[in-house]
Scaffold this motif. Sequence first.
Motif, PDB file in Angstrom:
ATOM      1  N   GLU A   2       1.353  -0.935   0.004  1.00  0.00           N
ATOM      2  CA  GLU A   2       0.408  -0.341   0.210  1.00  0.00           C
ATOM      3  C   GLU A   2       0.635   1.586  -0.549  1.00  0.00           C
ATOM      4  O   GLU A   2       0.503   2.004  -0.496  1.00  0.00           O
ATOM      5  CB  GLU A   2      -0.594  -0.036   1.078  1.00  0.00           C
ATOM      6  N   SER A  36      -5.718  -6.040  -5.326  1.00  0.00           N
ATOM      7  CA  SER A  36      -6.402  -6.547  -5.781  1.00  0.00           C
ATOM      8  C   SER A  36      -6.682  -8.211  -5.086  1.00  0.00           C
ATOM      9  O   SER A  36      -8.028  -9.198  -4.528  1.00  0.00           O
ATOM     10  CB  SER A  36      -7.571  -5.821  -6.406  1.00  0.00           C
ATOM     11  N   GLN A  38      -4.670  -9.795  -3.420  1.00  0.00           N
ATOM     12  CA  GLN A  38      -4.300 -10.335  -2.545  1.00  0.00           C
ATOM     13  C   GLN A  38      -5.545  -9.791  -1.478  1.00  0.00           C
ATOM     14  O   GLN A  38      -5.786 -10.903  -0.715  1.00  0.00           O
ATOM     15  CB  GLN A  38      -2.922  -9.815  -1.959  1.00  0.00           C
ATOM     16  N   GLN A  39      -5.662  -8.831  -1.826  1.00  0.00           N
ATOM     17  CA  GLN A  39      -7.770  -9.092  -0.914  1.00  0.00           C
ATOM     18  C   GLN A  39      -8.809 -10.263  -1.441  1.00  0.00           C
ATOM     19  O   GLN A  39      -9.421 -11.065  -0.080  1.00  0.00           O
ATOM     20  CB  GLN A  39      -8.694  -8.050  -1.033  1.00  0.00           C
ATOM     21  N   ASP A  42      -7.397 -13.429   1.004  1.00  0.00           N
ATOM     22  CA  ASP A  42      -7.126 -13.240   1.790  1.00  0.00           C
ATOM     23  C   ASP A  42      -9.137 -14.008   2.327  1.00  0.00           C
ATOM     24  O   ASP A  42      -9.080 -14.246   3.417  1.00  0.00           O
ATOM     25  CB  ASP A  42      -7.225 -11.991   2.450  1.00  0.00           C
ATOM     26  N   ALA A  66     -15.020  -7.962  -4.227  1.00  0.00           N
ATOM     27  CA  ALA A  66     -13.123  -7.774  -3.894  1.00  0.00           C
ATOM     28  C   ALA A  66     -13.811  -8.926  -5.432  1.00  0.00           C
ATOM     29  O   ALA A  66     -13.032  -7.419  -6.662  1.00  0.00           O
ATOM     30  CB  ALA A  66     -12.889  -8.473  -3.475  1.00  0.00           C
TER      31      ALA A  66
END
Length: 209
Positions: A2, A36, A38-39, A42, A66
């Motif tokens: 980030e 995104s 990775q989101q 997760d 997402a």
Amino acid sequence: MERQLQEVEQRYETESDRTVQIKLGHELDQLRLKISKQQVADLRSQWWGEADPARKEELADALSQAAIRTSGEAEVAGNTDAIKQALDAVIEVATAGRHQGNEIRVTGEDRPLPLHPLCIIEADGEHDWVIRRATSNRVEIWLPRHGWLFDSKGNIVNQARPPRRDGVGRDWYGAFLPDGRWVTTDLWGYDKVLTFFSRDGRWLREISS
């Protein structure tokens, strides 16, 4: 990641060289896509491991959003693999994880099938032909002045030639009845008249709306 994104965004905003700015823009696209993805990973892991139904539903909604967002970012980045992965995640949530288990998997090599054209249908220059009511043993193809009824083997069962005087008629053109008769509308302007014909094209009757 980030923080890296923020740094690149700042460089992009302050960069005066257009060529460098374009490169930074591509870098931003890739970074946003990576974040995104990775989101999604997760959220997917949390969704699979959640036992509480209410919380699992919340995670499913978040995962779907997402994944859809990731699909859009992947499209911007030109990453077709990431688009597929994101859409697979949406399908996985929509089917409660049962999609892969129910998917019909094709094994072996592709075997080409010979194609033998039985009938060539060309548009009349003003209208495209339309396919109507395709079933397991019948399919209809229509132009404003001509309709074809085919069986499952591609053989012509019947043909219709509406005697249109205006040359247009409504968009749906016509329809065959189960016994081979056919029906059409608007032989003369938009007169809202339904006209029935026999199998061999003889006028039978009309119904006005």
